[in-house]
Scaffold this motif. Structure first.
Motif, PDB file in Angstrom:
ATOM      1  N   UNK A 127      37.589  37.079  25.914  1.00 58.96           N
ATOM      2  CA  UNK A 127      37.906  35.708  25.489  1.00 58.96           C
ATOM      3  C   UNK A 127      37.317  34.676  26.435  1.00 58.96           C
ATOM      4  N   UNK A 128      36.368  35.086  27.245  1.00 60.42           N
ATOM      5  CA  UNK A 128      35.684  34.104  28.085  1.00 60.42           C
ATOM      6  C   UNK A 128      34.699  33.346  27.213  1.00 60.42           C
ATOM      7  N   UNK A 129      34.394  32.097  27.603  1.00 53.20           N
ATOM      8  CA  UNK A 129      33.511  31.282  26.764  1.00 53.20           C
ATOM      9  C   UNK A 129      32.177  32.004  26.545  1.00 53.20           C
TER      10      UNK A 129
ATOM     11  N   UNK B  47      48.967  44.123  24.763  1.00 52.14           N
ATOM     12  CA  UNK B  47      49.049  42.983  25.651  1.00 52.14           C
ATOM     13  C   UNK B  47      47.860  42.948  26.601  1.00 52.14           C
ATOM     14  N   UNK B  48      47.457  44.146  27.041  1.00 56.69           N
ATOM     15  CA  UNK B  48      46.398  44.181  28.054  1.00 56.69           C
ATOM     16  C   UNK B  48      45.684  45.519  27.995  1.00 56.69           C
TER      17      UNK B  48
ATOM     18  N   UNK C 163      45.780  50.087  41.356  1.00 58.03           N
ATOM     19  CA  UNK C 163      46.420  49.049  40.549  1.00 58.03           C
ATOM     20  C   UNK C 163      47.733  49.529  39.931  1.00 58.03           C
TER      21      UNK C 163
ATOM     22  N   UNK D 287      40.499  33.578  35.803  1.00 57.04           N
ATOM     23  CA  UNK D 287      40.059  34.957  35.552  1.00 57.04           C
ATOM     24  C   UNK D 287      38.712  35.223  36.255  1.00 57.04           C
TER      25      UNK D 287
ATOM     26  N   UNK E 101      40.066  43.314  28.583  1.00 62.77           N
ATOM     27  CA  UNK E 101      40.526  42.512  27.441  1.00 62.77           C
ATOM     28  C   UNK E 101      40.332  41.014  27.674  1.00 62.77           C
ATOM     29  N   UNK E 102      40.789  40.549  28.852  1.00 65.84           N
ATOM     30  CA  UNK E 102      40.734  39.102  29.091  1.00 65.84           C
ATOM     31  C   UNK E 102      39.287  38.583  29.024  1.00 65.84           C
TER      32      UNK E 102
ATOM     33  N   UNK F 184      49.254  39.366  34.362  1.00 71.91           N
ATOM     34  CA  UNK F 184      49.235  38.800  33.016  1.00 71.91           C
ATOM     35  C   UNK F 184      47.909  38.089  32.761  1.00 71.91           C
ATOM     36  N   UNK F 185      46.859  38.850  32.558  1.00 68.55           N
ATOM     37  CA  UNK F 185      45.524  38.255  32.440  1.00 68.55           C
ATOM     38  C   UNK F 185      45.426  37.209  31.343  1.00 68.55           C
ATOM     39  N   UNK F 186      46.159  37.446  30.262  1.00 64.52           N
ATOM     40  CA  UNK F 186      46.018  36.523  29.129  1.00 64.52           C
ATOM     41  C   UNK F 186      46.532  35.127  29.448  1.00 64.52           C
ATOM     42  N   UNK F 187      47.362  35.027  30.475  1.00 63.28           N
ATOM     43  CA  UNK F 187      47.899  33.706  30.833  1.00 63.28           C
ATOM     44  C   UNK F 187      46.904  32.893  31.659  1.00 63.28           C
ATOM     45  N   UNK F 188      45.832  33.543  32.091  1.00 62.43           N
ATOM     46  CA  UNK F 188      44.937  32.869  33.028  1.00 62.43           C
ATOM     47  C   UNK F 188      43.876  32.049  32.310  1.00 62.43           C
ATOM     48  N   UNK F 189      43.482  30.964  32.941  1.00 61.82           N
ATOM     49  CA  UNK F 189      42.363  30.172  32.418  1.00 61.82           C
ATOM     50  C   UNK F 189      41.076  30.927  32.704  1.00 61.82           C
ATOM     51  N   UNK F 190      39.993  30.526  32.063  1.00 61.95           N
ATOM     52  CA  UNK F 190      38.689  31.144  32.317  1.00 61.95           C
ATOM     53  C   UNK F 190      38.361  31.108  33.801  1.00 61.95           C
TER      54      UNK F 190
ATOM     55  N   UNK G 209      39.134  36.005  39.862  1.00 68.52           N
ATOM     56  CA  UNK G 209      39.500  37.403  40.096  1.00 68.52           C
ATOM     57  C   UNK G 209      38.306  38.333  39.875  1.00 68.52           C
TER      58      UNK G 209
ATOM     59  N   UNK H  94      45.390  40.733  38.135  1.00 67.44           N
ATOM     60  CA  UNK H  94      46.490  39.884  37.654  1.00 67.44           C
ATOM     61  C   UNK H  94      47.382  40.658  36.682  1.00 67.44           C
TER      62      UNK H  94
END
Lengths: 1001, 91
Positions: A899-901, A890-891, A750, B39, A895-896, B30-36, B42, B28
């Motif tokens: 914030x999943x439901x 930022x990342x 990556x 994401x 992290x992302x 910019x992960x934070x820009x993605x919808x559930x 991915x 991705x």
């Protein structure tokens, strides 16, 4: 009195070397070169075992690895005993003992034989149908089923033998040393291919070596004479290695094969010791030449399983090769010409052949004429309708076969006999071929499955490739070799072959009787007692797939994997269901081709070599000081150090108190350590940990939490900044290898643009963790000139120092909540460092403590252990560790996902502290937590993850994960146990020194 | 047991390697820009093809390098092996 049925001196049997052996307690004699089967037959012993289901008396059927009946227990009652061994494969030696299996009290009088008379009550699927109800009775049924099941007995003491593995690489591997295998190996080796020839028997030449048909000639010699000369020449060939007594068990993709080499099984007990018994060869071959031959099929008729009924080819081999007559009144039953060769073999040795029963109308080949001239009676178009003789065949009845082969007519003729050779045609041994992933095709004309689509560099030659006549074998072998090995000339180019023209065979999969099928017992699978009527019953009950019929009737599921009967099962299904055999396909041939011993599979990986284990440099000190050890990953870690007969609880209580009151020392060498260097090291840490790293000053330490991309906690540990572009990361003991792998993955795939280099240095350093209020004084004694003041060396910082001449790295970090230091030195100085600390700590009664105390102390502080308090479903938020998740970055990995439901649900299981209302009760780890006692079913809210009795707080403490636990502070819940319900209250997970005052004490 | 041609070390037995799942799924930027849903696509969604599949492998007990493999999952034939960052071969 036993008869002696030796009929001629054979060149393969050494009659000067007499060997005595025991079978079922009775002493017999044989000669060097005999198998257990041939020696028993020479003593007129046919009855060797009982069948699995009906306990019918069974005899020796074959002369090879396909044997379904004559499976015996070798050397019973000794530590070398082995069950389910085929008597046809055991070479006898002085002192060998063997016994029958599946019979009680003896093979002659077997109580289980009553099952034979109850057989109408044991149809296919008997177990499935009978033991279904009432469901609650299954446990009782199981007890009896388990006692009646099983063939031989496993040894009860450990195996005294040595086993070995060896990797073998070759250009050409030839499997099977019959005429095709020998010629293939010879020509491959002559053309500079590094060749390995493998043969399961101890002699080369296959069936051609005793081929006696005077009408077949190779270069004007009998095939046997010709082949002997060829075998003689093998000795002078370079590049050729020959392994006999070696059986290929598995053929995997990419020409990877496993073979078992037998080295001592044929030796007397005194010659077996301290030698390798079996070697598993792991073979990688560039090309594989399969020359596995063909197996003769029996014919399926009523009562075709009595002792004395054998394959015709086996009768011939016993006569020609071992010099043994299998009976004194012999009859053959056939659908092709090969039985005539067997009959002549006996006749030429002066042994009585009563008759040949042939289901064909006639045959005009020279060998048949020869048999006629010999005056042997031939019954054309006849079939056997029944046989008699309970423990040994004594007569058979035959009748005329109708034109379509489905019924019998005329009157019954009775023939008295004591041995019947059955010849039902030949099935190519394609087992290994299909194991490799290659596909078969059904040949309608020959009525056999043949190799069709190869998936590897391989060829099938000789009869396993469908060539049965010597002229075809040589011609096709020659062009296959030239094609496959890309060679121009072979030894086979100018060979002249004459053969007797054989008439085609007549295939009737199930021969009719004068009785209805339901009243007969035509066995298809001898070992598992599956009959043709079981197969037909399965079809009537709606089974269609061959795989289902196999499992329902257990056809082909014995230790012989149905090598004899599978084709008949297919034929009967095809005939009954009215489909073509080619459309039906075959069942899957799975490895191993013949059973492997556990010893061969595990090789040297037994005892202390069973698994890798790792020891720390301080290990000897722990051993000398009577530590108990626990396994953590591959590590042996000191668990606790009992003194004066302390229990674990007593030792841990003492160690825990000492660490908080004065000083303790822990061997922390097993923690994973990764050296991180490069100009992007800080950025890399920012991306892999949840918290920020850019501003960490050189010489400072920071705790980090690592997530998976799904947001779940993966690992944790302290990382220290050693220089501008240099960090050292610690990981959990068990997670070290996986963490390194994961970090490498991100770096290489990556973020290849990052300038970062990772090196595992776990084994390079030994770590002693010095903790407790007196730890500072002890360290001062060891390194007097080091400034240990809080200003110069505060909590979460690092210093390099020297103990004598030894460079060390000291981190002031703490997993116990006490003032403590982790001292790292080069691994080889580890024990020295440890002893120095112990010595310096004497005046403070320094106490060595193990992993159990470490767990207790950290639980008092509410510090998690990844893998104990987390299980791959816990986010940092679930752990109430929001403080470590950077909002600014930022990342970072995972992290992302935070914030999943699903990860944001309020009612996720969250880490909390748990206190029992009675402070003396210690909860069990794993115990469930509920809020209601009178509900059924009750909702499980969570479970206890860590639980201890804290000597420092004088009460029990626990960590738990509870649904929505974060907002349940002070709530009363219950932990229901088998005999009682325990009242508990949710509390903060930090039980001790909540303000962290002791870190600087 | 495959025989795998590590692009850095050469042919080695499969037991030296670790499979790493489907290849060419880029993290991705910019992960934070993605919808559930994006994401999750991915994170969780993987093809499981019977036939030609592009996958990642790691020479875990060797050079520790990651590389890509084209494999026919129906017969386990390895069609091609190429380094990370190199373009996948066209079929």
């Amino acid at each position: 009195m036993t008869k002696n049925l030796r009929v001629k001196s054979s060149e393969y049997i050494d009659e000067t070397n007499r060997i005595s052996f025991k079978f079922n307690g009775k002493t017999y004699h044989g000669f060097k070169g005999d198998t257990l089967a041939s020696a028993l037959l020479a003593n007129d012993v046919h009855l060797v075992g009982r069948s699995f289901k009906y306990h019918r008396p069974r005899g020796i059927m074959t002369s090879g690895s396909e044997e379904p009946n004559a499976i015996v227990q070798v050397n019973p009652g000794t530590n070398r005993t082995e069950p389910n061994v085929r008597a046809t494969e055991v070479e006898i030696y002085e002192g060998l003992e063997a016994s029958s299996q599946n019979c009680w009290p003896s093979v002659e009088f077997d109580i289980g034989g009553i099952n034979n008379f109850l057989s109408p009550f044991f149809p296919a699927g008997f177990y499935y149908k009978t033991f279904m109800w009432p469901a609650s009775f299954w446990e009782k049924y199981e007890f009896f089923i388990r006692h009646s099941a099983g063939l031989g007995k496993s040894p009860t003491t450990s195996d005294p033998d040595i086993y070995d593995h060896r990797n073998v690489h070759c250009d050409v591997l030839v499997v099977g040393a019959g005429i095709s295998g020998i010629m293939a190996a010879k020509n491959a080796a002559k053309n500079n291919f590094k060749t390995l020839l493998i043969e399961e028997k101890n002699e080369l030449g296959g069936s051609t070596i005793y081929e006696n048909n005077q009408f077949n000639k190779i270069d004007n010699k009998t095939p046997s004479e010709w082949l002997k000369k060829e075998i003689e020449e093998l000795k002078n060939i370079q590049n050729l290695e020959i392994k006999t007594r070696t059986s290929v068990a598995a053929y995997h993709q990419y020409n990877y094969l496993l073979a078992r080499e037998n080295l001592t099984d044929h030796l007397e007990a005194k010659n077996k010791t301290n030698k390798i018994r079996q070697r598993l060869l792991k073979i990688r071959a560039k090309k594989v030449i399969l020359a596995t031959g063909a197996l003769e099929r029996p014919l399926i008729f009523n009562n075709n399983d009595r002792p004395g009924i054998m394959l015709s080819s086996a009768v011939k081999k016993y006569s020609e090769f071992y010099g043994v007559a299998c009976g004194s009144k012999n009859v053959f039953f056939t659908n092709n010409d090969s039985a005539y060769e067997s009959a002549l073999s006996l006749y030429n040795k002066g042994i009585n052949v009563q008759a040949i029963i042939d289901i064909r109308e006639q045959s005009e080949s020279k060998i048949v004429k020869k048999v006629k001239e010999a005056g042997i009676k031939i019954y054309w178009s006849h079939t056997i309708v029944d046989t008699s003789g309970y423990k040994r065949l004594n007569s058979l009845s035959i009748m005329k076969l109708s034109n379509d082969g489905t019924s019998v007519t005329g009157s019954k003729i009775s023939i008295s006999c004591d041995c019947l050779g059955v010849a039902g045609g030949w099935t190519p041994a394609v087992h290994l071929y299909t194991q490799s992933g290659s596909k078969l095709k059904f040949d309608e004309e020959k009525q056999i499955f043949l190799p069709n689509q190869n998936t590897s560099e391989q060829i099938s030659v000789g009869s396993c490739g469908g060539d049965f006549k010597i002229d075809e074998i040589i011609k096709n072998l020659n062009h296959k070799l030239k094609d496959n090995l890309n060679i121009k000339e072979t030894d086979l180019d100018n060979i002249k072959v004459e053969i007797d023209q054989e008439n085609s065979k007549r295939n009737i999969w199930l021969l009719p009787s004068d009785k209805p099928l339901g009243k007969t017992k035509p066995f298809v699978d001898y070992q598992n007692d599956a009959t043709a009527k079981d197969i037909k019953l399965a079809l009537r009950e709606g089974f269609r797939s061959i795989e289902h019929v196999k499992r329902y009737t257990t056809t082909g599921m014995g230790t012989d994997q149905g090598k004899l009967g599978n084709m008949h099962a297919l034929g009967i299904i095809a005939d009954t269901a009215g489909v073509k055999m080619g459309e039906l396909g075959t069942t899957t041939f799975r490895p191993p081709y013949t059973p492997l011993t556990f010893g061969a599979i595990v090789g040297r990986n037994v005892g202390k070599f069973f698994d890798i284990f790792r020891r720390t440099p301080m290990n000897n000190w722990h051993v000398e000081n009577k530590a108990e050890f626990e396994n953590v990953g591959q590590w042996k870690r000191a668990w606790y150090y009992p003194i004066n007969g302390e229990t674990m609880h007593q030792a841990v209580q003492r160690e825990s108190k000492a660490a908080r009151e004065s000083a303790g020392i822990l061997d922390a060498s097993t923690l994973g350590k990764i050296d991180i260097q490069g100009s992007d090291a800080s950025e890399f840490l920012n991306r892999v940990y949840t918290n920020a790293w850019s501003k960490l000053a050189i010489g400072k330490c920071r705790y980090g939490l690592m997530l998976n991309e799904d947001g779940m906690v993966y690992d944790d540990g302290v990382t220290t900044r050693l220089g501008e572009n240099h960090y050292i990361m610690t990981t959990t003991t068990g997670g070290a290898a996986n963490v390194l792998g994961k970090l490498e993955d991100y770096l290489q795939t990556e973020w290849p643009e990052l300038d970062v280099y990772l090196t595992s240095v776990t084994d390079h350093y030994a770590t002693a963790s010095l903790c407790g209020p007196n730890s500072k004084k002890i360290l001062k004694k060891i390194i007097p000139d080091l400034d240990l003041s809080d200003e110069s060396f505060p909590h979460m910082s690092f210093k390099e120092a020297k103990i004598g001449n030894v460079q060390c790295r000291i981190m002031r970090i703490s997993f116990t909540g006490e003032h403590s230091y982790e001292i790292n030195v080069q691994a080889s100085y580890g024990k020295d460092l440890w002893e120095k600390c112990i010595e310096a700590g004497q005046e403070f009664k320094i106490t060595p403590y193990g992993t159990e105390t470490m767990h207790l102390l950290r639980a008092e502080k509410g510090f998690i252990i990844v893998g104990q308090d987390t299980d791959g479903t816990m986010t940092p938020i679930d752990l109430q560790m929001d403080w470590i998740v950077s909002k600014k970055k930022y990342d970072f990995i995972g992290k992302r996902s935070l914030y999943r439901s699903d990860t944001m649900r309020e009612d996720r299981k969250q880490l909390v502290g748990l206190l029992t209302d009675d402070p003396n009760i210690v909860l069990e780890e794993g115990a469930q937590i509920v809020s209601e006692l009178n509900q059924n079913p009750v909702e499980m809210l969570g479970h206890v993850t860590s639980s201890y009795f804290s000597p420092n707080l004088n009460k029990s403490i626990a960590l738990a994960v509870v649904r929505g636990g974060k907002d349940m502070m002070g709530k009363k819940l219950f932990v229901p146990m088998e005999n009682k319900n325990i009242n508990v209250t949710i509390a903060s997970p930090v039980f001790y020194d909540e303000k962290n005052e002791r870190l600087n004490a | 047991m495959f025989l795998i041609n590590c692009p850095y070390c050469g042919e080695r037995d499969q037991q030296e390697f670790k499979a790493g799942g489907e290849a060419h799924i880029e993290r991705p930027k910019q992960p934070t820009e993605l919808s559930d849903d994006e994401w999750a696509e991915y994170l969780f969604m993987r093809k499981n093809i019977k036939g030609i599949q592009f996958e990642r492998w790691n020479h875990a007990h060797g050079c520790r390098k990651w590389f890509n493999m084209v494999r026919d999952t129906s017969n386990d034939e390895i069609k091609a092996i190429y380094k990370m960052g190199e373009k996948p071969p066209t079929q």
